[in-house]
Design a protein around this motif. Structure first.
Motif, PDB file in Angstrom:
ATOM      1  N   HIS A  92       0.654  -1.264   0.018  1.00 14.11           N
ATOM      2  CA  HIS A  92      -0.071   0.076   0.160  1.00 14.11           C
ATOM      3  C   HIS A  92       0.849   1.167  -0.280  1.00 14.11           C
ATOM      4  O   HIS A  92       0.443   2.220  -0.541  1.00 14.11           O
ATOM      5  N   ALA A  93       1.990   1.161   0.523  1.00 16.32           N
ATOM      6  CA  ALA A  93       2.742   2.493   0.763  1.00 16.32           C
ATOM      7  C   ALA A  93       3.503   2.590  -0.756  1.00 16.32           C
ATOM      8  O   ALA A  93       3.581   3.759  -1.117  1.00 16.32           O
ATOM      9  N   ALA A  94       3.691   1.604  -1.502  1.00 18.12           N
ATOM     10  CA  ALA A  94       4.423   1.781  -2.872  1.00 18.12           C
ATOM     11  C   ALA A  94       3.202   2.317  -3.805  1.00 18.12           C
ATOM     12  O   ALA A  94       3.383   3.259  -4.610  1.00 18.12           O
ATOM     13  N   ALA A  95       1.903   1.848  -3.624  1.00 24.38           N
ATOM     14  CA  ALA A  95       0.917   2.256  -4.385  1.00 24.38           C
ATOM     15  C   ALA A  95       0.527   3.803  -3.941  1.00 24.38           C
ATOM     16  O   ALA A  95       0.221   4.765  -4.804  1.00 24.38           O
ATOM     17  N   LEU A  96       0.716   4.278  -2.865  1.00 23.19           N
ATOM     18  CA  LEU A  96       0.469   5.427  -2.250  1.00 23.19           C
ATOM     19  C   LEU A  96       1.602   6.545  -2.831  1.00 23.19           C
ATOM     20  O   LEU A  96       1.177   7.653  -3.321  1.00 23.19           O
ATOM     21  N   GLN A  97       2.606   5.974  -2.919  1.00 24.61           N
ATOM     22  CA  GLN A  97       3.861   6.897  -3.409  1.00 24.61           C
ATOM     23  C   GLN A  97       3.592   6.928  -4.836  1.00 24.61           C
ATOM     24  O   GLN A  97       3.866   8.198  -5.482  1.00 24.61           O
ATOM     25  N   ALA A  98       2.931   5.949  -5.720  1.00 25.75           N
ATOM     26  CA  ALA A  98       2.835   6.109  -7.003  1.00 25.75           C
ATOM     27  C   ALA A  98       1.632   6.863  -7.553  1.00 25.75           C
ATOM     28  O   ALA A  98       1.563   7.745  -8.408  1.00 25.75           O
ATOM     29  N   VAL A  99       0.436   6.988  -6.626  1.00 26.12           N
ATOM     30  CA  VAL A  99      -0.549   7.773  -7.028  1.00 26.12           C
ATOM     31  C   VAL A  99      -0.909   9.126  -6.192  1.00 26.12           C
ATOM     32  O   VAL A  99      -1.752  10.027  -6.332  1.00 26.12           O
ATOM     33  N   ALA A 100       0.220   9.494  -5.292  1.00 27.75           N
ATOM     34  CA  ALA A 100       0.019  10.356  -4.534  1.00 27.75           C
ATOM     35  C   ALA A 100      -0.295  11.835  -5.187  1.00 27.75           C
ATOM     36  O   ALA A 100      -0.972  12.511  -4.743  1.00 27.75           O
ATOM     37  N   ALA A 101       0.401  11.989  -6.249  1.00 27.77           N
ATOM     38  CA  ALA A 101       0.119  13.196  -6.903  1.00 27.77           C
ATOM     39  C   ALA A 101      -0.900  13.381  -7.978  1.00 27.77           C
ATOM     40  O   ALA A 101      -1.598  14.113  -8.234  1.00 27.77           O
ATOM     41  N   LYS A 102      -1.208  11.989  -8.627  1.00 32.97           N
ATOM     42  CA  LYS A 102      -2.203  11.866  -9.586  1.00 32.97           C
ATOM     43  C   LYS A 102      -3.479  11.756  -8.958  1.00 32.97           C
ATOM     44  O   LYS A 102      -4.536  12.282  -9.558  1.00 32.97           O
TER      45      LYS A 102
END
Length: 439
Positions: free
Chosen positions: A225-235
């Motif tokens: 989830h942290a990796a997904a959070l990092q990937a979509v945080a800006a988008k």
């Protein structure tokens, strides 16, 4: 033939020749001196009666009386010499001591009885012949007097020797039994310590498995989830917020399960009752080990009651779905009332298998199957090959997941199989008995 004491000689003998102790040699030397002096005096009297030189009679008496020195080594020979010199009216000390030693020794009882009868007859005959010529002595008085003296000089030493020999053998038997009991108690203490050490190892292994299952699964999902959070945080801030909430939920769940496990470890162990007063000293070595084993066993027994159940599998699969994994749950059959350790083991197997899917097959299709059968529950987690366009999360692996699953299943008497599939994926299968068994 040897006496009882001499049979225990050998390498531990401290005295000279056949004597066990120096004081035994001194005692026999003193008895031999008395016997030699008595026989020498009686030998002189016998020499005067027969007309042989007095010196020869004294020398013969000294040699005969000195045979007492051999009583511990050859008691039969001492008695035979005493019987042989009886017609010369010598050797009272020699005969009494020889018969006593013969009765104490390990000589067969039939030999002891035969020599006692011979000595009794010889003494009676000599006494009867010696006293029958006394003036004023009637025949009846001579018979009674000779019989009483013969019994006193022969039967009494034998009876005393039999009593002392039996007492000595009884004491030796009691000492042997005490030594044997001490060895058994030491062995029991060692075995108790081994069982306690085994119980401690088993408990450490169980705690390690629980920690691995709780931490590995929750933290793996948190990393995903942290990796997904990092990937979509800006988008996609909304999805990022949802992933952040999921990470928080995972962390709280992991902390809750860790607290439950630590609470079991902190629970006071049952106190063992003190041993009875008579056995307190003997069981002192085994008590600490037994208490330790009981404490560890008590902690182990409390664990499964608070663990997860099969009813929580849907939530477990939902967590993996929320992390982006395509997971299908297929449940067949009507679930029964399984023991707590069976449900916990089944849950942990599925949990660890899903964790491995997150680690090693990101993006793969996963199918979780659960079947309730007559008297058993079966589970299978199968994943296809990972998707190349999905980044593999950086999750450390200790290589203990499959080992822990196998130990759990086999410990309940179940069957565990794992390995790659023909399609390039991986399959984990386990069957557990409906009633917890022992592997």
């Amino acid at each position: 033939m040897t006496s009882t004491g001499e049979l225990q000689g050998g390498a531990g003998r401290a005295g000279p020749l056949w004597w066990e102790r120096p004081r035994s040699a001194v005692l026999d030397g003193g008895i031999a001196a008395v016997s030699a002096a008595e026989c020498a005096a009686q030998g002189v009297a016998f020499a005067h009666e027969t007309g042989i030189p007095a010196a020869a009679g004294a020398l013969f008496g000294v040699l005969a009386g000195s045979v007492v020195l051999l009583r511990r080594r050859w008691p039969v020979a001492v008695v035979l010499v005493g019987i042989a010199v009886a017609p010369a009216a010598m050797g009272m000390v020699l005969g009494v001591v020889g018969l006593y030693t013969l009765a104490v020794s390990e000589v067969p009882r039939r030999i002891t009885a035969t020599l006692t009868v011979l000595a009794l007859v010889a003494t009676f005959v000599v006494l009867y012949v010696r006293t029958s010529g006394d003036v004023g002595a009637t025949h009846g008085v001579v018979l009674v007097l000779s019989g009483v003296l013969a019994v006193a000089l022969n039967v009494v030493p034998v009876l005393l020797g039999l009593y002392m020999g039996a007492r000595r053998r009884l004491m030796e038997s009691l000492h042997e039994r005490a030594d044997s009991l001490e060895r058994e108690l030491l062995l029991l203490a060692e075995r108790a310590e081994e069982r306690a050490e085994w119980a401690r190892r088993e408990e450490r292994t169980r705690i390690a498995r629980e920690m691995h299952d709780v931490v590995a699964h929750r933290v793996s999902l948190m990393v995903v989830h942290a990796a997904a959070l990092q990937a979509v945080a800006a988008k996609d801030p909304v999805k990022a917020a949802r992933n952040a909430a999921l990470v928080g939920d995972m962390g709280r769940q992991a902390l809750t399960e860790l607290r439950e496990m630590l609470g079991v470890l902190r629970a006071p162990a049952p106190t063992a009752k003190p041993p009875a007063a008579g056995a307190a000293g003997a069981a002192a070595g085994a008590a600490p080990a037994a208490v330790a084993a009981a404490a560890v066993a008590g902690a182990a027994a409390q664990g499964p009651e608070d663990g997860p159940t099969l009813a929580e599998l849907e939530a477990l699969v939902g967590q993996s779905r929320a992390a982006g994994m395509a997971v299908d749950l297929d449940v067949r059959g009507a679930g029964g009332a399984y023991p707590a350790e069976v449900e916990q083991t089944a849950y942990r197997v599925v949990q660890e298998a899903l964790t491995n899917c997150h680690k090693h097959a990101p993006g793969a299709k996963v199918v979780v199957r659960l079947a309730h059968r007559d008297g058993e529950v079966a589970m299978q987690v199968e994943n296809g090959p990972g998707t190349a366009d999905v980044a593999r999360p950086e999750l450390p692996s200790g290589g203990n997941g499959l080992v822990g699953m196998r130990e759990r299943v086999l410990g309940l008497g179940g069957v565990f199989v794992s390995g790659p599939t023909d399609a390039g994926g991986f399959r984990v299968s386990a069957v557990l008995p409906g009633v917890a068994g022992h592997g």
